[in-house]
Scaffold this motif. Structure first.
Motif, PDB file in Angstrom:
ATOM      1  N   VAL A 382      32.368  48.054  14.522  1.00 20.83           N
ATOM      2  CA  VAL A 382      32.763  46.641  14.511  1.00 20.83           C
ATOM      3  C   VAL A 382      31.749  45.820  13.720  1.00 20.83           C
ATOM      4  CG1 VAL A 382      33.121  44.589  15.936  1.00 20.83           C
ATOM      5  CG2 VAL A 382      34.011  46.806  16.691  1.00 20.83           C
ATOM      6  N   ILE A 383      30.472  46.066  13.973  1.00 21.59           N
ATOM      7  CA  ILE A 383      29.409  45.339  13.272  1.00 21.59           C
ATOM      8  C   ILE A 383      29.498  45.588  11.767  1.00 21.59           C
ATOM      9  CG2 ILE A 383      26.905  45.225  12.965  1.00 21.59           C
ATOM     10  CD1 ILE A 383      26.724  45.862  16.029  1.00 21.59           C
ATOM     11  N   ALA A 384      29.716  46.841  11.390  1.00 17.08           N
ATOM     12  CA  ALA A 384      29.836  47.179   9.968  1.00 17.08           C
ATOM     13  C   ALA A 384      31.076  46.526   9.358  1.00 17.08           C
ATOM     14  CB  ALA A 384      29.890  48.694   9.801  1.00 17.08           C
ATOM     15  N   PHE A 385      32.178  46.498  10.107  1.00 23.52           N
ATOM     16  CA  PHE A 385      33.394  45.843   9.617  1.00 23.52           C
ATOM     17  C   PHE A 385      33.133  44.365   9.352  1.00 23.52           C
ATOM     18  CE2 PHE A 385      37.198  43.355  10.107  1.00 23.52           C
ATOM     19  CZ  PHE A 385      38.168  44.083   9.440  1.00 23.52           C
ATOM     20  N   ASN A 386      32.465  43.709  10.286  1.00 19.60           N
ATOM     21  CA  ASN A 386      32.183  42.284  10.111  1.00 19.60           C
ATOM     22  C   ASN A 386      31.328  42.027   8.875  1.00 19.60           C
ATOM     23  OD1 ASN A 386      33.648  41.712  12.398  1.00 19.60           O
ATOM     24  ND2 ASN A 386      31.850  41.504  13.736  1.00 19.60           N
ATOM     25  N   ARG A 387      30.357  42.877   8.633  1.00 24.32           N
ATOM     26  CA  ARG A 387      29.519  42.708   7.433  1.00 24.32           C
ATOM     27  C   ARG A 387      30.340  42.909   6.166  1.00 24.32           C
ATOM     28  NH1 ARG A 387      24.532  46.313   9.841  1.00 24.32           N
ATOM     29  NH2 ARG A 387      23.546  44.654  11.085  1.00 24.32           N
ATOM     30  N   ALA A 388      31.268  43.869   6.211  1.00 22.86           N
ATOM     31  CA  ALA A 388      32.098  44.126   5.030  1.00 22.86           C
ATOM     32  C   ALA A 388      33.116  43.020   4.795  1.00 22.86           C
ATOM     33  CB  ALA A 388      32.814  45.463   5.188  1.00 22.86           C
ATOM     34  N   HIS A 389      33.417  42.249   5.829  1.00 22.09           N
ATOM     35  CA  HIS A 389      34.384  41.151   5.726  1.00 22.09           C
ATOM     36  C   HIS A 389      33.711  39.842   6.131  1.00 22.09           C
ATOM     37  CE1 HIS A 389      36.756  44.849   6.221  1.00 22.09           C
ATOM     38  NE2 HIS A 389      37.678  44.244   5.483  1.00 22.09           N
ATOM     39  N   ALA A 390      32.489  39.681   5.666  1.00 22.91           N
ATOM     40  CA  ALA A 390      31.658  38.553   6.099  1.00 22.91           C
ATOM     41  C   ALA A 390      32.263  37.204   5.737  1.00 22.91           C
ATOM     42  CB  ALA A 390      30.260  38.679   5.506  1.00 22.91           C
ATOM     43  N   SER A 391      32.984  37.119   4.646  1.00 22.13           N
ATOM     44  CA  SER A 391      33.524  35.820   4.225  1.00 22.13           C
ATOM     45  C   SER A 391      34.505  35.258   5.242  1.00 22.13           C
ATOM     46  CB  SER A 391      34.204  35.945   2.864  1.00 22.13           C
ATOM     47  OG  SER A 391      35.309  36.836   2.930  1.00 22.13           O
ATOM     48  N   ARG A 392      35.149  36.126   6.018  1.00 20.14           N
ATOM     49  CA  ARG A 392      36.081  35.668   7.047  1.00 20.14           C
ATOM     50  C   ARG A 392      35.489  35.798   8.444  1.00 20.14           C
ATOM     51  NH1 ARG A 392      41.943  38.099   6.196  1.00 20.14           N
ATOM     52  NH2 ARG A 392      42.351  36.563   7.853  1.00 20.14           N
ATOM     53  N   GLU A 393      34.771  36.877   8.701  1.00 23.09           N
ATOM     54  CA  GLU A 393      34.274  37.111  10.052  1.00 23.09           C
ATOM     55  C   GLU A 393      32.955  36.389  10.347  1.00 23.09           C
ATOM     56  OE1 GLU A 393      35.204  38.320  12.757  1.00 23.09           O
ATOM     57  OE2 GLU A 393      36.944  39.588  12.378  1.00 23.09           O
ATOM     58  N   LEU A 394      32.111  36.257   9.365  1.00 26.22           N
ATOM     59  CA  LEU A 394      30.777  35.708   9.605  1.00 26.22           C
ATOM     60  C   LEU A 394      30.566  34.371   8.898  1.00 26.22           C
ATOM     61  CD1 LEU A 394      28.722  39.021   9.208  1.00 26.22           C
ATOM     62  CD2 LEU A 394      29.713  38.041  11.292  1.00 26.22           C
ATOM     63  N   ALA A 395      31.653  33.691   8.589  1.00 26.64           N
ATOM     64  CA  ALA A 395      31.542  32.447   7.823  1.00 26.64           C
ATOM     65  C   ALA A 395      30.855  31.336   8.609  1.00 26.64           C
ATOM     66  CB  ALA A 395      32.935  31.983   7.388  1.00 26.64           C
ATOM     67  N   PHE A 396      30.981  31.316   9.935  1.00 26.16           N
ATOM     68  CA  PHE A 396      30.495  30.185  10.720  1.00 26.16           C
ATOM     69  C   PHE A 396      29.352  30.543  11.677  1.00 26.16           C
ATOM     70  CE2 PHE A 396      35.038  29.298   9.855  1.00 26.16           C
ATOM     71  CZ  PHE A 396      34.855  28.220   9.013  1.00 26.16           C
ATOM     72  N   PHE A 397      29.269  31.793  12.084  1.00 23.52           N
ATOM     73  CA  PHE A 397      28.177  32.221  12.970  1.00 23.52           C
ATOM     74  C   PHE A 397      28.068  33.738  12.885  1.00 23.52           C
ATOM     75  CE2 PHE A 397      32.013  31.456  15.472  1.00 23.52           C
ATOM     76  CZ  PHE A 397      32.230  32.674  16.097  1.00 23.52           C
ATOM     77  N   GLY A 398      26.980  34.253  13.407  1.00 23.25           N
ATOM     78  CA  GLY A 398      26.664  35.667  13.238  1.00 23.25           C
ATOM     79  C   GLY A 398      27.206  36.550  14.335  1.00 23.25           C
ATOM     80  N   GLN A 399      26.548  37.697  14.527  1.00 23.09           N
ATOM     81  CA  GLN A 399      26.982  38.673  15.526  1.00 23.09           C
ATOM     82  C   GLN A 399      25.773  39.238  16.277  1.00 23.09           C
ATOM     83  OE1 GLN A 399      28.946  42.045  13.701  1.00 23.09           O
ATOM     84  NE2 GLN A 399      27.709  41.914  11.844  1.00 23.09           N
ATOM     85  N   GLU A 400      24.859  38.332  16.594  1.00 21.59           N
ATOM     86  CA  GLU A 400      23.610  38.761  17.223  1.00 21.59           C
ATOM     87  C   GLU A 400      23.835  39.480  18.555  1.00 21.59           C
ATOM     88  OE1 GLU A 400      22.704  34.679  15.254  1.00 21.59           O
ATOM     89  OE2 GLU A 400      24.398  35.747  16.176  1.00 21.59           O
TER      90      GLU A 400
END
Length: 531
Positions: A382-400
């Motif tokens: 899941v973490i790797a997916f979010n990094r690969a799709h950061a423009s949509r998944e991580l646009a507003f906050f991270g995944q700490e």
């Protein structure tokens, strides 16, 4: 909203005044709901109309689908419903055929119900708001969905939520997911709906369904219920099966009803509750649970009751205090003895709770991935997916928090075992139970939370804390009932009790609700449109 609280939250209390003021400055939008024939209509009345032949499930389902199109996908653009059940019309037609044949399954027969998008229901997706699961369709219903369908309910669709039940980042924004975008508060569209059961609360408040189901680990039913002016009930953990629900914490997770009245919540709870071999926590319920909760409701449950009102920084805030004082006066006028008290061990469990959630989230989620054969098979994926799709998944906050959970130990870790025991003891036997016992109380009440805050994607939540953490950590029931408003923003009154006091809390909350009638329909006050 975050699942853990720190003293820093108390520093946010002065910001409530700005939120109240901005709520006052909203401009009311046109009221398309005025022509909707089922606005605010309760389940019992809808059922009575069906019995009389004045209404059928097909007509009601079509009406709700039209209202979703009008208010949720257009108009105010509430973004509370992320998927419509493609079989909803067929299910409604089947319920109508059964009724014509003389078979009515119960009070939910033909009632369109929405489900939070972490509860599995065929043939729809189950995403927890994450794009990593956007193509995942469970092969069977969650146990509680099986129960609802057996009771005759029509599954209308799925509702938006805070992604991963708001356990992704300390700076997350409640009500936002990559799948559904930002859910909007129907009382002030640029204010937050709280979370993580954001879509379920907003949809119920806006009369987009007869009722909805949410889930809670810590506040995720009762907080959105409070700030959206509806009823939310978090049952004792084990009363409702968690089978088929994307998990956060098996110690604290539960599903629960979200409705416009306590009576409707009681009917929904009765259909959902039941023993399930797939969820060992439900083994504690036989002989102790009362599933016909609606039959227990009456208008005089407060007479002779002993109620403890919790006083703390949130409840004593000048904008909340007058509304809470009026609620206390209502309780006393109804014949209750009200004792002012403070919760023993208040927030002493917070650090241990976070340790528990980090460990249990990783273990539970990866077990779910294996058993339900999801497109991702691990938290690391899941973490790797979010990094690969950061423009949509991580646009507003991270995944700490995801990363912290990934790096946590196993369920055999002594630190986890100790934290779980400490958290439950401090919140339960030495917290709520000790407070109830000290003054021989039937229940505790407090302001559920502060009012809705301005949504500011990228800045986290301006969350003003809540009073539900002890019940959540202990696994005890809690009920939020509309209490009043502060400058147009709803406030809720929270009822809390010991384990398996579910029926008693519903009785008390129903009586309070009937005396106050504090709920008002939303105004869809205008505001900026978040992404």
């Amino acid at each position: 909203m975050p699942y853990f609280r720190t003293p820093a939250h108390l520093a946010l209390l002065p910001l409530l005044a700005a939120s109240f003021a901005s709520g006052c400055q909203q401009t009311a939008a046109p009221a398309p709901e005025a022509v909707f024939p089922y606005q605010e209509t309760g389940i019992a009345e809808l059922q009575a109309r069906m019995t009389a032949g004045e209404l059928d499930s097909t007509t009601l389902t079509e009406a709700y689908l039209g209202r979703i199109a009008l208010l949720d996908h257009a108009g105010p653009t509430l973004r509370s419903v992320v998927e419509i059940n493609p079989d909803a019309r067929r299910e409604a037609a089947q319920r109508d055929a059964e009724r014509r044949a003389g078979r009515v399954r119960g009070p939910l027969h033909g009632m369109p119900i929405l489900l939070k998008d972490n509860i599995g229901a065929t043939p729809m997706h189950n995403t927890a708001g994450s794009l990593a699961l956007k193509d995942f369709r469970p092969e069977r219903d969650a146990f509680l969905v099986q129960r609802l369908r057996q009771a005759g309910a029509v599954i209308l669709g799925k509702t938006n939520l805070s992604e991963w039940a708001n356990f992704r980042s300390p700076r997350s924004t409640s009500g936002w997911s990559a799948v559904g975008g930002q859910t909007r508060n129907p009382y002030a569209l640029d204010h937050n709906p709280c979370g993580s059961s954001s879509g379920s609360a907003v949809a119920v408040a806006a009369s987009l369904a007869a009722a909805a189901v949410g889930t809670e680990t810590d506040g995720s039913i009762v907080c959105p219920a409070a700030v959206n002016g509806i009823v939310g009930f978090k049952p004792t953990v084990g009363l409702v099966s968690r089978d088929g629900i994307i998990p956060l914490s098996f110690s604290q997770d539960t599903a629960g009803p979200m409705a416009r009245t306590v009576a409707d919540a009681a009917l929904l709870l009765g259909a959902m509750a039941g023993r399930d071999e797939a969820d060992p926590a439900t083994a504690a319920t036989p002989g102790r649970a009362v599933y016909d909760y609606g039959a227990r409701l009456h208008g005089d449950a407060l007479r002779g009751a002993r109620i403890g009102v919790l006083r703390n920084a949130l409840s004593d805030h000048p904008a909340i205090r007058p509304v809470l004082d009026q609620a206390v006066a209502t309780l006393r006028a109804a014949g209750a003895t009200v004792v002012e008290t403070r919760l023993v061990n208040e927030d002493a469990w917070a650090r241990d709770e976070l340790t528990v959630l980090l460990h249990e989230f990783k273990a539970g989620l990866e077990r779910y991935f294996r058993e339900w054969r999801t497109p991702v098979d691990s938290l690391d994926a899941v973490i790797a997916f979010n990094r690969a799709h950061a423009s949509r998944e991580l646009a507003f906050f991270g995944q700490e928090l995801l990363e912290q959970a990934r790096d946590s130990g196993s369920l055999n870790d002594p630190a986890y075992i100790a934290a779980r025991a400490n958290a439950r003891r401090l919140a339960g036997p030495e917290g709520i139970d000790a407070t109830l016992r000290a003054d021989r109380l039937d229940a505790l009440v407090a302001a559920t939370s502060g009012p809705a805050w301005l949504t500011a994607l990228g800045d986290g939540d301006g969350y003003p804390d809540g009073n539900y953490g002890a019940a959540a950590v202990a696994g005890y029931p809690s009920l939020s009932v509309p209490m009043g408003h502060a400058n147009g923003l709803p406030l809720g009154l929270l009822f809390m009790g010991g384990a398996w006091s579910d029926a008693r809390l519903l009785e008390l909350g129903h009586t309070y609700e009937q005396l106050t009638r504090a709920r008002r329909p939303p105004t869809f006050a205008s505001g900026r449109t978040p992404p």
